[in-house]
Design a protein around this motif. Structure first.
Motif, mmCIF file in Angstrom:
data_model
loop_
_atom_site.group_PDB
_atom_site.id
_atom_site.type_symbol
_atom_site.label_atom_id
_atom_site.label_comp_id
_atom_site.label_asym_id
_atom_site.label_seq_id
_atom_site.Cartn_x
_atom_site.Cartn_y
_atom_site.Cartn_z
ATOM 1 N N PRO A 387 0.798 -1.240 0.000
ATOM 2 C CA PRO A 387 0.000 0.000 0.000
ATOM 3 C C PRO A 387 0.825 1.283 0.000
ATOM 4 O O PRO A 387 0.285 2.356 -0.294
ATOM 5 N N PHE A 388 2.118 1.192 0.313
ATOM 6 C CA PHE A 388 2.942 2.392 0.440
ATOM 7 C C PHE A 388 3.889 2.609 -0.742
ATOM 8 O O PHE A 388 4.501 3.669 -0.856
ATOM 9 N N VAL A 389 4.012 1.611 -1.611
ATOM 10 C CA VAL A 389 5.016 1.675 -2.675
ATOM 11 C C VAL A 389 4.708 2.763 -3.695
ATOM 12 O O VAL A 389 5.571 3.587 -4.036
ATOM 13 N N ALA A 390 3.485 2.791 -4.195
ATOM 14 C CA ALA A 390 3.149 3.724 -5.278
ATOM 15 C C ALA A 390 3.275 5.178 -4.838
ATOM 16 O O ALA A 390 3.762 6.025 -5.598
ATOM 17 N N GLU A 391 2.850 5.491 -3.613
ATOM 18 C CA GLU A 391 2.920 6.893 -3.191
ATOM 19 C C GLU A 391 4.372 7.347 -3.044
ATOM 20 O O GLU A 391 4.696 8.509 -3.316
ATOM 21 N N ILE A 392 5.259 6.448 -2.641
ATOM 22 C CA ILE A 392 6.681 6.801 -2.583
ATOM 23 C C ILE A 392 7.223 6.988 -3.999
ATOM 24 O O ILE A 392 7.949 7.947 -4.289
ATOM 25 N N ALA A 393 6.841 6.077 -4.893
ATOM 26 C CA ALA A 393 7.331 6.139 -6.277
ATOM 27 C C ALA A 393 6.874 7.404 -6.993
ATOM 28 O O ALA A 393 7.599 7.954 -7.831
ATOM 29 N N LEU A 399 9.414 19.234 -3.410
ATOM 30 C CA LEU A 399 8.596 20.046 -2.514
ATOM 31 C C LEU A 399 9.213 20.106 -1.122
ATOM 32 O O LEU A 399 9.981 19.230 -0.725
ATOM 33 N N ASP A 400 8.857 21.149 -0.371
ATOM 34 C CA ASP A 400 9.274 21.218 1.023
ATOM 35 C C ASP A 400 8.677 20.044 1.787
ATOM 36 O O ASP A 400 7.626 19.505 1.404
ATOM 37 N N PHE A 401 9.313 19.672 2.881
ATOM 38 C CA PHE A 401 8.860 18.520 3.665
ATOM 39 C C PHE A 401 7.385 18.642 4.042
ATOM 40 O O PHE A 401 6.620 17.682 3.932
ATOM 41 N N GLU A 402 6.977 19.826 4.467
ATOM 42 C CA GLU A 402 5.587 20.025 4.906
ATOM 43 C C GLU A 402 4.600 19.841 3.766
ATOM 44 O O GLU A 402 3.425 19.521 3.993
ATOM 45 N N GLN A 403 5.059 20.035 2.527
ATOM 46 C CA GLN A 403 4.162 19.977 1.370
ATOM 47 C C GLN A 403 4.138 18.608 0.683
ATOM 48 O O GLN A 403 3.370 18.407 -0.257
ATOM 49 N N LEU A 404 4.956 17.692 1.133
ATOM 50 C CA LEU A 404 5.016 16.379 0.487
ATOM 51 C C LEU A 404 3.666 15.675 0.538
ATOM 52 O O LEU A 404 3.021 15.620 1.591
ATOM 53 N N GLN A 405 3.269 15.129 -0.601
ATOM 54 C CA GLN A 405 1.989 14.428 -0.692
ATOM 55 C C GLN A 405 2.178 12.959 -0.312
ATOM 56 O O GLN A 405 2.202 12.065 -1.158
ATOM 57 N N LEU A 406 2.326 12.741 0.966
ATOM 58 C CA LEU A 406 2.519 11.391 1.492
ATOM 59 C C LEU A 406 1.556 11.156 2.646
ATOM 60 O O LEU A 406 1.216 12.096 3.380
ATOM 61 N N SER A 407 1.156 9.907 2.822
ATOM 62 C CA SER A 407 0.307 9.575 3.960
ATOM 63 C C SER A 407 1.086 9.783 5.253
ATOM 64 O O SER A 407 2.324 9.843 5.262
ATOM 65 N N GLN A 408 0.372 9.886 6.346
ATOM 66 C CA GLN A 408 1.012 10.082 7.646
ATOM 67 C C GLN A 408 1.979 8.941 7.954
ATOM 68 O O GLN A 408 3.079 9.160 8.477
ATOM 69 N N GLU A 409 1.563 7.714 7.617
ATOM 70 C CA GLU A 409 2.394 6.549 7.914
ATOM 71 C C GLU A 409 3.709 6.590 7.136
ATOM 72 O O GLU A 409 4.781 6.306 7.680
ATOM 73 N N THR A 410 3.621 6.957 5.854
ATOM 74 C CA THR A 410 4.811 6.981 5.011
ATOM 75 C C THR A 410 5.707 8.166 5.347
ATOM 76 O O THR A 410 6.935 8.032 5.440
ATOM 77 N N LYS A 411 5.109 9.304 5.554
ATOM 78 C CA LYS A 411 5.890 10.506 5.870
ATOM 79 C C LYS A 411 6.641 10.334 7.189
ATOM 80 O O LYS A 411 7.763 10.831 7.357
ATOM 81 N N GLY A 412 6.032 9.612 8.108
ATOM 82 C CA GLY A 412 6.677 9.370 9.395
ATOM 83 C C GLY A 412 7.903 8.495 9.299
ATOM 84 O O GLY A 412 8.707 8.431 10.233
#
Length: 432
Positions: A387-393, A399-412
């Motif tokens: 579930p996390f592979v595509a959003e990382i890819a 973008l700045d860290f705060e603006q990254l389009q990542l889920s909370q789980e992945t960004k963490g």
């Protein structure tokens, strides 16, 4: 533009045959997410190059042009590419000195680093892990160690036929063999000199659950820690006694006027001391599955083991699945390998021996246990990671860290963003 990922060939040692993403998952990522997947060829991987190719992957040696690289273990410094993203078990979050140069290199190249270990839910529970398989493999190797210990004492028992985990074709074969041994124990019992045979599990997380799965292939009776002292008065030779220790069983406040508090223990572990020593006289096998770092009290010290051994403790084997060197089990002074899983520790002399024919406690300390079950562990790991592979890819890391389009789980789980430690991991600076 098609998002592209690479699956790196593992090269840390000959035992590492796992993959983070299997052919089954590659096929799904291509079909559902439109990803392009490049796989480095490998002669030892649990899944063949042909299987990956049939799933739609491109097999090629050069992955330097892939912006996102997935691996299992640490990557040698010379293979990092500037401004690329990497996803693997980095072993840096405790400030591990042996990986600080690797981290510095990634920072200098302005890389992005995700660590599977930090993909967690809102409650802080890990979502992507091999822990269960560490428990499964570690428990098999621990029972093998028991068999070897008994053979050295010329004691015939059902455990003497157990093989090392890597000697089984797969997990199914190992489980069936242990079920057969379990039937022998039901029918014939364990040797009188071993009864009651008690297996203690320190910890109750994913690793412990995996280890307990294996022990439950044998006839098992579960008891509470408080019942151990009375067990010698009433027991059966035809069952294995299992006891699981929680934090409140293993540590106590240094200030005896205070009562145990789980939150306080994790907030202020320096205010607690181990009280586990009291159980050593009653255990035949101890399986260590706890998380530990040097802020926590040790489970067993060398001094405590020396006293227990002098008092003729019945403890024969420690399965140190957690394998923290000189850590929770202070005398785990080295790790072992799948082909030679255990060493002998003589508490009286405080000496380690590779030869299990010496007197002492057998310690199983393989530090890469899931690789002993590479096929099954990779499949389950890939299911959790998918579930996390595509959003990382597909993420835009410019973008700045705060603006990254990542889920909370992945960004963490993002430790480095464009070469800089992210807010939750800036504490690592003091180790660099």
């Amino acid at each position: 533009m098609v998002a592209k990922i690479a699956i790196r060939r593992e090269d840390k040692n000959k035992w590492e045959r796992r993959v983070p993403i299997t052919p089954k998952h590659v096929k799904e990522l291509i079909a559902k997410e439109g990803l392009e997947v490049v796989v480095q060829p490998s002669k030892i991987r649990a899944f063949s190059d042909q299987e990956f190719e049939q799933a739609g992957a491109i097999i090629q040696e050069d992955i330097s042009q892939c912006p996102v690289v997935f691996a299992v273990k640490e990557i040698p410094e010379q293979h990092f590419q500037a401004k690329s993203s990497y996803v693997f078990f980095s072993h840096v979050i405790k400030g591990q000195s042996y990986n600080m140069n690797m981290l510095k290199k990634m920072m200098a190249l302005r890389c992005n680093l995700f660590d599977y270990e930090k993909i967690e839910n809102s409650a802080g529970r890990r979502l992507v892990f091999f822990g269960r398989y560490a428990g499964l493999a570690g428990m098999i190797d621990t029972l093998w160690s028991l068999g070897k210990k008994l053979q050295s004492q010329q004691i015939d028992s059902p455990f003497n036929d157990i093989k090392k985990t890597v000697e089984y074709t797969n997990l199914d074969e190992a489980q069936q063999h242990l079920k057969d041994i379990g039937q022998l124990i039901r029918d014939q019992g364990v040797p009188t000199s071993l009864a009651p045979l008690v297996v203690g599990f320190a910890g109750y997380g994913n690793v412990s659950k995996g280890a307990q799965e294996i022990i439950h292939l044998l006839p098992v009776t579960e008891i509470a820690p408080g019942d151990l002292a009375e067990l010698s008065e009433n027991y059966s030779r035809h069952t294995i006694y299992k006891v699981v220790f929680k934090e409140s069983d293993m540590v106590e406040p240094i200030d005896q006027k205070k009562s145990f508090s789980l939150k306080d223990y994790y907030d202020s572990p320096e205010n607690y001391q181990s009280c586990f020593y009291q159980y050593l006289p009653h255990l035949s096998i101890l399986v260590n599955c706890i998380f530990w770092n040097d802020s926590y009290p040790r489970l067993i010290t060398k001094a405590q083991m020396k006293v227990a051994y002098a008092d003729q403790t019945k403890l024969m084997v420690i399965g140190d699945i957690s394998v923290d060197i000189n850590g929770a089990i202070e005398f785990t002074e080295k790790s072992t390998s799948p082909d030679n899983p255990s060493f002998m520790y003589d508490p009286a002399a405080e000496m380690l021996y590779d030869d299990l024919d010496h007197d002492g406690i057998v310690v199983m300390a393989v530090d890469n246990l899931p690789c002993e079950l590479p096929l099954e562990s990779s499949l389950e790991f890939g299911d959790a990671l998918l579930p996390f592979v595509a959003e990382i890819a597909k993420a835009d890391f410019s973008l700045d860290f705060e603006q990254l389009q990542l889920s909370q789980e992945t960004k963490g789980a993002l430790i480095l963003h464009n070469g800089e430690l992210t807010p939750n991991f800036r504490y690592i600076e003091k180790y660099l």
